[in-house]
Motif scaffolding. Structure first.
Motif: not given
Length: 157
Positions: A1-25
């Motif tokens: 996932m590219h950073c939208p600010f500096c366009r670095h080609p990587d990012s680190r996931v800090i938190d994940s949550r499911t939405l809409d009965d699990g159909s989105a993250i």
């Protein structure tokens, strides 16, 4: 996932949550280069292949609209229709394919609709299956009656 600010080609996931009965993250991410944080929303896309060969994004609202037309004037609530549409979408997504044939969606609607309301089922089936003669209706009604005869009824106390 590219950073939208500096366009670095990587990012680190800090938190994940499911939405809409699990159909989105929803993922909260941090760029290892500029250390800025951003949020991404990940959904599984489902594409419908229509009879004409055209593809379009899956829409639960189209299921609701079609079933609502079939249920017009019947004792079926909006909640019943919404639950049916949700169940159909879940069954389609459980197939594991990202492209689904429009006929498969129609077939997935027929079973739950038959259980919900037989008149609405006949209305929907007549359009979906392109009934052209009275024989088509008679055959569908005979099939419904044979299913009804095979369904065991609870003994009355």
């Amino acid at each position: 996932m590219h950073c939208p600010f500096c366009r670095h080609p990587d990012s680190r996931v800090i938190d994940s949550r499911t939405l809409d009965d699990g159909s989105a993250i929803r993922r909260r991410r941090e760029c290892p280069d500029c250390h800025r944080r951003f949020t991404t929303l990940e959904t599984a896309t489902l594409t419908v292949l229509k009879r004409s060969g055209v593809t379009e994004p899956f829409s639960r609202e189209k299921i609701v609209a079609g079933v609502r037309k079939a249920c017009q004037g019947r004792p079926v609530t909006e909640d019943d229709i919404a639950l049916l549409a949700q169940g159909v979408e879940e069954s389609i997504r459980s197939l594991g394919s990202s492209i689904i044939d429009a006929n498969d969606i129609g077939r997935a609607i027929l079973g739950p609709l038959r259980e919900l309301d037989t008149v609405a089922y006949l209305r929907f089936a007549s359009v979906y299956s392109s009934f052209t003669t009275l024989d088509d209706f008679e055959h569908a009604i005979a099939e419904l009656r044979s299913r009804q005869d095979r369904t065991p009824t609870a003994p009355t106390p």
